[in-house]
Design an enzyme around this catalytic site. Structure first.
Site, PDB file in Angstrom:
ATOM      1  N   GLN A 164       0.856  -1.052   0.242  1.00 25.04           N
ATOM      2  CA  GLN A 164      -0.073  -0.095   0.071  1.00 25.04           C
ATOM      3  C   GLN A 164       0.996   1.106   0.088  1.00 25.04           C
ATOM      4  O   GLN A 164       1.425   1.504   1.079  1.00 25.04           O
ATOM      5  CB  GLN A 164      -0.916  -0.043   1.199  1.00 25.04           C
ATOM      6  CG  GLN A 164      -1.571   1.358   1.535  1.00 25.04           C
ATOM      7  CD  GLN A 164      -2.545   1.820   0.280  1.00 25.04           C
ATOM      8  OE1 GLN A 164      -3.302   0.974  -0.184  1.00 25.04           O
ATOM      9  NE2 GLN A 164      -2.450   2.979   0.130  1.00 25.04           N
ATOM     10  N   GLU A 215     -13.570   3.783  -6.768  1.00 25.16           N
ATOM     11  CA  GLU A 215     -12.075   3.388  -7.170  1.00 25.16           C
ATOM     12  C   GLU A 215     -12.046   3.303  -8.811  1.00 25.16           C
ATOM     13  O   GLU A 215     -10.856   3.654  -9.434  1.00 25.16           O
ATOM     14  CB  GLU A 215     -11.689   2.076  -6.494  1.00 25.16           C
ATOM     15  CG  GLU A 215     -11.922   1.908  -4.925  1.00 25.16           C
ATOM     16  CD  GLU A 215     -11.002   3.265  -4.265  1.00 25.16           C
ATOM     17  OE1 GLU A 215     -10.093   3.811  -4.965  1.00 25.16           O
ATOM     18  OE2 GLU A 215     -11.662   3.417  -2.992  1.00 25.16           O
ATOM     19  N   GLU A 231      -9.519  13.377  -4.867  1.00 22.90           N
ATOM     20  CA  GLU A 231     -10.481  12.826  -3.939  1.00 22.90           C
ATOM     21  C   GLU A 231     -11.934  13.603  -4.428  1.00 22.90           C
ATOM     22  O   GLU A 231     -12.790  12.983  -4.328  1.00 22.90           O
ATOM     23  CB  GLU A 231     -10.227  12.586  -2.828  1.00 22.90           C
ATOM     24  CG  GLU A 231      -9.183  11.663  -2.454  1.00 22.90           C
ATOM     25  CD  GLU A 231      -9.334  10.537  -2.910  1.00 22.90           C
ATOM     26  OE1 GLU A 231     -10.455  10.017  -3.134  1.00 22.90           O
ATOM     27  OE2 GLU A 231      -8.190   9.418  -2.817  1.00 22.90           O
ATOM     28  N   TYR A 265     -12.798  15.169   0.027  1.00 23.11           N
ATOM     29  CA  TYR A 265     -13.473  14.076  -0.832  1.00 23.11           C
ATOM     30  C   TYR A 265     -14.984  15.293  -0.853  1.00 23.11           C
ATOM     31  O   TYR A 265     -15.486  15.369  -2.082  1.00 23.11           O
ATOM     32  CB  TYR A 265     -13.955  13.150  -0.145  1.00 23.11           C
ATOM     33  CG  TYR A 265     -13.099  11.974   0.009  1.00 23.11           C
ATOM     34  CD1 TYR A 265     -11.729  12.289   0.882  1.00 23.11           C
ATOM     35  CD2 TYR A 265     -13.124  10.855  -0.483  1.00 23.11           C
ATOM     36  CE1 TYR A 265     -10.883  11.328   1.135  1.00 23.11           C
ATOM     37  CE2 TYR A 265     -11.790   9.812  -0.435  1.00 23.11           C
ATOM     38  CZ  TYR A 265     -10.778  10.191   0.250  1.00 23.11           C
ATOM     39  OH  TYR A 265      -9.870   9.165   0.333  1.00 23.11           O
TER      40      TYR A 265
HETATM   41  N1  BES Z   1      -7.061   6.657  -2.435  1.00 26.82           N
HETATM   42  C1  BES Z   1      -7.852   6.350  -1.286  1.00 26.82           C
HETATM   43  C2  BES Z   1      -7.338   5.541  -0.236  1.00 26.82           C
HETATM   44  C3  BES Z   1      -6.013   6.465   0.257  1.00 26.82           C
HETATM   45  C4  BES Z   1      -6.037   7.805   0.724  1.00 26.82           C
HETATM   46  C5  BES Z   1      -5.090   5.671   0.692  1.00 26.82           C
HETATM   47  C6  BES Z   1      -5.089   8.455   1.379  1.00 26.82           C
HETATM   48  C7  BES Z   1      -4.213   6.486   1.419  1.00 26.82           C
HETATM   49  C8  BES Z   1      -3.851   7.673   1.605  1.00 26.82           C
HETATM   50  C9  BES Z   1      -9.029   5.538  -1.879  1.00 26.82           C
HETATM   51  O1  BES Z   1      -9.726   5.948  -3.226  1.00 26.82           O
HETATM   52  C10 BES Z   1     -10.324   5.997  -1.036  1.00 26.82           C
HETATM   53  O2  BES Z   1     -10.479   6.990  -0.956  1.00 26.82           O
HETATM   54  N2  BES Z   1     -10.951   5.034  -0.261  1.00 26.82           N
HETATM   55  C11 BES Z   1     -12.086   4.914   0.681  1.00 26.82           C
HETATM   56  C12 BES Z   1     -13.047   4.544   0.225  1.00 26.82           C
HETATM   57  C13 BES Z   1     -13.860   5.684  -0.418  1.00 26.82           C
HETATM   58  C14 BES Z   1     -15.413   5.064  -0.909  1.00 26.82           C
HETATM   59  C15 BES Z   1     -14.192   6.906   0.088  1.00 26.82           C
HETATM   60  C16 BES Z   1     -11.592   4.286   1.990  1.00 26.82           C
HETATM   61  O3  BES Z   1     -10.553   3.762   1.792  1.00 26.82           O
HETATM   62  O4  BES Z   1     -12.296   4.504   2.861  1.00 26.82           O
HETATM   63 ZN    ZN Z   2     -10.529   8.003  -3.094  1.00 28.70          ZN
END
Ligand code: BES
Ligand code: ZN
Length: 590
Positions: free
Chosen positions: A126, A285, A307, A372
């Protein structure tokens, strides 16, 4: 153009990496990777080159037949060690030979007992935000993009997969060799590797799923609609330029819901609900394949470009596939959560600005939901001003114009101004991007499905509890809204009542568990403890686990259980999660 990125030692004036050839040996007994990397540079480099690294054991460096001198000069708990390569003589390539550390932050090595099958070990990476440097020395900033090829040697019986195209498998004696290539330039945080007992199932012409054999059936059913999703995403965002789109189901300790590794989204197993009810996670994703992977934030201060855009696109795709009633409900829910988080962080905190502060070197500490949802609401505001048709045309132009580039907020705003000048007349762009909190003047989402929940919440305030029939057919987001709308503390018997009528145990949904357990903990419903313990033992998704840890640290009765519970579960979790949990405990004085 000078980009200041406090999360890296990279000095772009020295030159840029263009391509990397990896030879990777995977050693489960030492929990290390033995790697040789051959780097190609954009242009010949004279003198020094700084690379990011984290606990890398460098054995050899050479360029065009010459040994190179090196030194690890700066050391930092967050940034790692600056690797200073010396004496480059207009070289366009160089080679490093090294071993990763057992403490490599990007890697989680699992025992067989931590997998679904229980017979073979497992490894996954990761890298987002700044952990790629613990796998290989690199310019670990999203503003540098490179292509790569890789050969990965794994013990027999195991399968290697990467966020890249598989171009060959060679069976050897005791070892199998997997070959990959990534012909599209990616930033380092999108490098990804997994090794385990992986099965594969085709879902559609461009889509498939990897999982352990024990979960592959359930996964294939859950994600059967991915091909339809892709087609919808392409209508909004333009052609999919990465070839295939597969998803990979990880063991439960995966610290995120999903990670948009190119061609191969990494997913928490808790996404398999048995209902296809967690579709927004995949949609999110998948949308990153454009917003994030095709156009990448230049620095983590511009994280909203990844995001916020992705959340916007997710909403648009969901609207087509599930209807406006559902997206309206999501939006009201998201707005409430956004406001709650802003209040928690402090409405004047720079962390509530879309452009994040330039002085934070720990990019993981940026990770709140603010980029986000505030980012999504800003883009929706832009859409309202010019109308959907013009905004859709803008999206397509945007994708085509900046594909495979890294972009800073300022460059995005220049482009927005050139393409849609009206936005700047009607929306206070400056305030949205550079000022904290949420502008008063904005469209407020409305949802009749949410109103139903609000009525139930109001009635509860008057002492009237909802009946089972009333909540039976609620949408998942209505249940989440209800739980989030309840007062922080309620009567213990009401905890038991809601548990029963919402049938929470049966739903096996970690988001609902998390919200509900927090209420129970704060309400001193001590009967919840065994379930909280099981939750923390079996699931590693930070978004849901950390708030439960915080709730436990705050309630008098649960505080005393927390340290021992943490010590008991820590080995099951990812280092990133353990670090965050430890931080929470420390702040609570435990
Ligand atoms: N890219 C992110 C995960 C992330 C963010 C990893 C920052 C490391 C640092 C991924 O796309 C994400 O936003 N995942 C969310 C789910 C989403 C539906 C909001 C999560 O993991 O909760
Ligand atoms: Zn994301």
């Amino acid at each position: 153009m000078g980009i200041v990125d406090p999360t890296t030692y990279t000095d772009l004036a020295q030159g840029r990496i263009k391509h990397i050839d990896f030879r990777i040996g995977v050693n489960f007994s030492t929990r290390t990777l033995d790697i040789e990397t051959k780097y190609q540079l954009q242009e010949p480099v004279q003198g020094s080159l700084y690379l990011d690294s984290y606990k890398i054991d460098l054995k050899k460096a050479h360029a065009n037949g010459r040994e190179l001198e090196w030194q690890f000069d700066a050391q930092d708990e967050v940034l790692g060690e600056r690797l200073h390569l010396k004496g480059l003589q207009a070289d366009s390539s160089f080679t490093l030979t090294f071993q990763t550390s057992i403490e490599a932050r990007a890697l989680q090595w699992l025992n067989a007992s931590q997998t679904a099958g229980g017979n073979l070990p497992f490894l996954f990476s990761q890298c987002q935000a700044t952990h790629a440097r613990s796998i290989f020395p690199c310019q670990d900033t999203p503003s540098v993009r490179f292509t790569y090829s890789a050969e990965v040697e794994v013990p027999q019986g195991l399968v290697a997969a990467m966020a890249a195209e598989q171009v060959g498998v060679q069976e050897g004696s005791g070892q199998n060799l997997f070959r990959f290539q990534m012909p599209q330039p990616i930033p380092s945080y999108l490098f990804a590797l997994v090794v385990g007992n992986l099965a594969f199932r085709e879902l559609g012409p461009r889509t498939g799923v990897y999982a352990e054999p024990e979960t592959i059936e359930a996964a294939a059913w859950e994600f059967a609609e991915n091909e339809i999703k892709m087609n919808e995403a392409e209508k909004l965002l333009g052609p999919y330029l990465w070839g295939r789109y597969d998803v990979l189901i990880l063991p439960p300790s995966f610290p995120y819901g999903g990670m948009e590794n190119p061609r191969l989204t990494f997913l928490t197993p808790t996404a398999i609900l048995g209902t296809r009810g967690h579709t927004s996670l995949i949609t999110h994703e998948l949308a990153h394949a454009w917003t994030g992977n095709l156009i990448t934030n230049a620095t983590w201060q511009d994280f909203w470009l990844n995001e916020g855009w992705t959340t916007y696109a997710e909403t648009r795709i969901t609207e087509v596939l599930e209807g406006k009633d559902v997206t309206d409900l999501h939006e009201v829910y998201d707005e409430k959560r956004l406001i709650a988080v802003m209040e928690q962080i402090g409405k004047d905190s720079p962390l509530t600005c879309l452009k994040l502060p330039a002085d934070e070197k720990d990019a993981d500490s940026f990770t709140t939901i603010i980029p986000y949802y505030k980012g999504c609401f800003f883009l929706q505001e832009c859409e309202y001003v010019v109308g959907r048709e013009r905004f859709d045309a803008f999206i397509q132009t945007y994708m085509a114009r900046f594909q495979f580039q890294s972009l800073a907020t300022e460059a995005f705003l220049d482009f927005l101004k050139a393409e849609l000048p009206q936005v700047f007349e009607k929306v206070n762009v400056q305030q949205w991007i550079y000022e904290p909190g949420l502008p008063e003047e904005r469209h407020r989402p409305k949802s009749y499905l949410y109103d139903e929940v609000q009525q139930a919440l109001n009635a509860y305030q008057q002492g009237i509890k909802p009946a089972r029939e009333q909540v039976q057919n609620w949408h998942r987001y209505q249940i989440m809204s209800f739980l989030q709308g309840l007062p922080g503390k309620i009567a213990v018997e009401d905890c038991r009542y809601f548990d029963d009528i919402l049938e929470l145990e049966k739903r096996n949904d970690v988001a609902l568990f998390s919200y509900f357990y927090i209420i129970c903990i704060a309400s001193s419903d001590q009967s919840i403890l065994p379930r909280v313990e099981r939750f923390m033992e079996t699931m590693g998704r930070m978004l849901y686990i950390l708030p439960v840890v915080r709730a436990m640290s705050e309630a008098e009765w649960s505080r005393s259980h927390l340290r021992s519970l943490f010590e008991r579960v820590r080995d099951r979790h990812h280092q990133i999660t353990v670090r965050a949990m430890e931080e929470t405990l420390k702040r609570a004085g435990l």
